[in-house]
Design a protein around this motif. Structure first.
Motif, mmCIF file in Angstrom:
data_model
loop_
_atom_site.group_PDB
_atom_site.id
_atom_site.type_symbol
_atom_site.label_atom_id
_atom_site.label_comp_id
_atom_site.label_asym_id
_atom_site.label_seq_id
_atom_site.Cartn_x
_atom_site.Cartn_y
_atom_site.Cartn_z
ATOM 1 N N TYR A 171 0.833 -1.201 0.000
ATOM 2 C CA TYR A 171 0.000 0.000 0.000
ATOM 3 C C TYR A 171 0.869 1.252 0.000
ATOM 4 O O TYR A 171 0.609 2.212 -0.749
ATOM 5 N N LEU A 172 1.912 1.287 0.837
ATOM 6 C CA LEU A 172 2.764 2.472 0.933
ATOM 7 C C LEU A 172 3.544 2.706 -0.352
ATOM 8 O O LEU A 172 3.786 3.860 -0.744
ATOM 9 N N ALA A 173 3.935 1.624 -1.033
ATOM 10 C CA ALA A 173 4.626 1.776 -2.310
ATOM 11 C C ALA A 173 3.702 2.404 -3.349
ATOM 12 O O ALA A 173 4.156 3.159 -4.234
ATOM 13 N N ARG A 174 2.415 2.108 -3.261
ATOM 14 C CA ARG A 174 1.448 2.622 -4.239
ATOM 15 C C ARG A 174 0.975 4.032 -3.888
ATOM 16 O O ARG A 174 0.852 4.898 -4.756
ATOM 17 N N ALA A 175 0.705 4.277 -2.582
ATOM 18 C CA ALA A 175 0.085 5.542 -2.186
ATOM 19 C C ALA A 175 1.047 6.516 -1.537
ATOM 20 O O ALA A 175 0.703 7.687 -1.333
ATOM 21 N N GLY A 176 2.254 6.050 -1.177
ATOM 22 C CA GLY A 176 3.189 6.888 -0.463
ATOM 23 C C GLY A 176 2.973 6.776 1.041
ATOM 24 O O GLY A 176 1.926 6.317 1.504
ATOM 25 N N THR A 177 3.975 7.205 1.809
ATOM 26 C CA THR A 177 3.899 7.124 3.267
ATOM 27 C C THR A 177 3.379 8.441 3.830
ATOM 28 O O THR A 177 4.013 9.486 3.628
ATOM 29 N N PRO A 178 2.243 8.444 4.513
ATOM 30 C CA PRO A 178 1.722 9.696 5.080
ATOM 31 C C PRO A 178 2.627 10.189 6.205
ATOM 32 O O PRO A 178 3.104 9.408 7.021
ATOM 33 N N VAL A 179 2.861 11.496 6.220
ATOM 34 C CA VAL A 179 3.753 12.059 7.230
ATOM 35 C C VAL A 179 2.979 12.712 8.373
ATOM 36 O O VAL A 179 3.558 13.006 9.425
ATOM 37 N N ALA A 183 -3.325 13.487 6.559
ATOM 38 C CA ALA A 183 -3.286 12.903 5.216
ATOM 39 C C ALA A 183 -4.340 11.816 5.042
ATOM 40 O O ALA A 183 -4.723 11.486 3.914
ATOM 41 N N THR A 188 -5.769 11.862 0.120
ATOM 42 C CA THR A 188 -4.528 11.250 -0.373
ATOM 43 C C THR A 188 -4.504 9.754 -0.089
ATOM 44 O O THR A 188 -3.983 8.976 -0.895
ATOM 45 N N HIS A 189 -5.074 9.368 1.037
ATOM 46 C CA HIS A 189 -4.982 7.973 1.467
ATOM 47 C C HIS A 189 -6.367 7.409 1.761
ATOM 48 O O HIS A 189 -7.350 8.142 1.924
#
Length: 314
Positions: A171-179, A183, A188-189
């Protein structure tokens, strides 16, 4: 007529509102339960129940008699279990319902210890997150996380479960890591929603970092009503999860989930064991409650501050 059997049948009819359901919970026939109650009414020369095609209710005399009979049967059970042999070896059938993940990860692996201590207790374990009607289904107790939906139940606090927020590497590879937790609300997520037995809009999750407080609802990509399915959806990369630490421990160790917002704190989720207010706490139920309390003290040590909240699966 066995008067004790008749009293027990009458009590179960009042509690379930049905001769059929009372017979099922007593593992008897409807005819037998009906005969016992009719014999009791004939013996007392009082009508105890109003019978309709849909529901059975106690009369005024029946309600008063029920209150006294419940106490009498409880005293009888206490008298029997106070004997040394009974106290040393509680026995009988105990019906319990617990959340599916708690059963799989905590309770069932520890049951050999319980059985070794109490070999004469037959444990009928339901593993579900559904609402359980303890009276109608003749369940002795349930274990549930979050605020109890029925305030009339008697409850024993078992633990405050630490919570965390997680997502799979896919999931993080696809959507990015929320900081930042915001988010999860800005589009975004996506999160995996958990319904449980609750109705109405989903509750917000409160997070704190120092003096900063945020309240997050998240945007569900899907919702489930079972804790194991909830975890499986997160492992499959469907979205972000809120999980008790005991559920996330193994997936994190295996690299299947990644903790998020580790510098933020979430209010822990209280875990309760609940049972009907009218149900006598038998010796077999007492030893089970004490055993579960000790087990959760090992699995979920006390958390401070113990702020209560509703949360995903227990």
């Amino acid at each position: 007529m066995d008067r004790i059997d008749a009293m027990q049948a009458f009590v179960r009819v009042v509690e379930t509102g049905s001769f059929t359901r009372a017979a099922e919970t007593l593992q008897s026939s409807r005819t037998r339960v009906t005969q016992l109650v009719q014999s009791l009414e004939a013996h007392l020369r009082v009508k105890l129940l109003h019978r309709t095609t849909r529901k059975v209710n106690a009369t005024a005399d029946g309600a008063a008699y029920y209150a006294r009979v419940v106490r009498l049967l409880a005293d009888l059970d206490d008298a029997e279990t106070s004997l040394s042999a009974a106290s040393e070896a509680p026995r009988g059938r105990l019906r319990v319902d617990v959340p599916a993940p708690l059963a799989r990860l905590v309770l069932v692996p520890a049951l050999p210890d319980f059985h070794a201590r109490y070999p004469d207790i037959q444990l009928d374990l339901g593993a579900s997150d559904r609402h359980v009607d303890l009276i109608d289904e003749n369940v002795d107790c349930v274990v549930r996380g979050g605020t109890l939906s029925d305030p009339s139940l008697r409850a024993r606090h078992l633990a405050d479960l630490a919570l965390g927020i997680y997502a799979s590497p896919a999931y993080l590879a696809r959507a990015g890591t929320p900081v930042h937790p915001h988010a999860l609300d800005d589009g975004t997520h996506r999160i995996v929603g958990y319904r449980g037995s609750r109705t109405g809009p989903p509750l917000a999750y409160d997070l704190q970092r120092g003096d900063e407080h945020v309240s997050v609802h998240g945007r569900p990509v899907m919702s489930v009503d079972d804790g194991n399915a909830y975890l499986a959806a997160g492992l499959a990369g469907m979205g972000v999860l809120w999980l008790p630490h005991y559920m996330a421990r193994e997936p994190v160790a295996h690299g299947e989930l990644v903790p998020l917002f580790e510098d933020w704190q979430l209010a822990p989720m209280p875990l309760y064991l609940a049972f009907p207010p009218s149900r006598h706490v038998s010796h077999k139920l007492r030893v089970f409650i004490d055993w579960v309390v000790d087990l959760m003290a090992q699995q979920a040590p006390a958390i401070l501050p113990p702020k209560a909240r509703e949360a995903p699966p227990a």
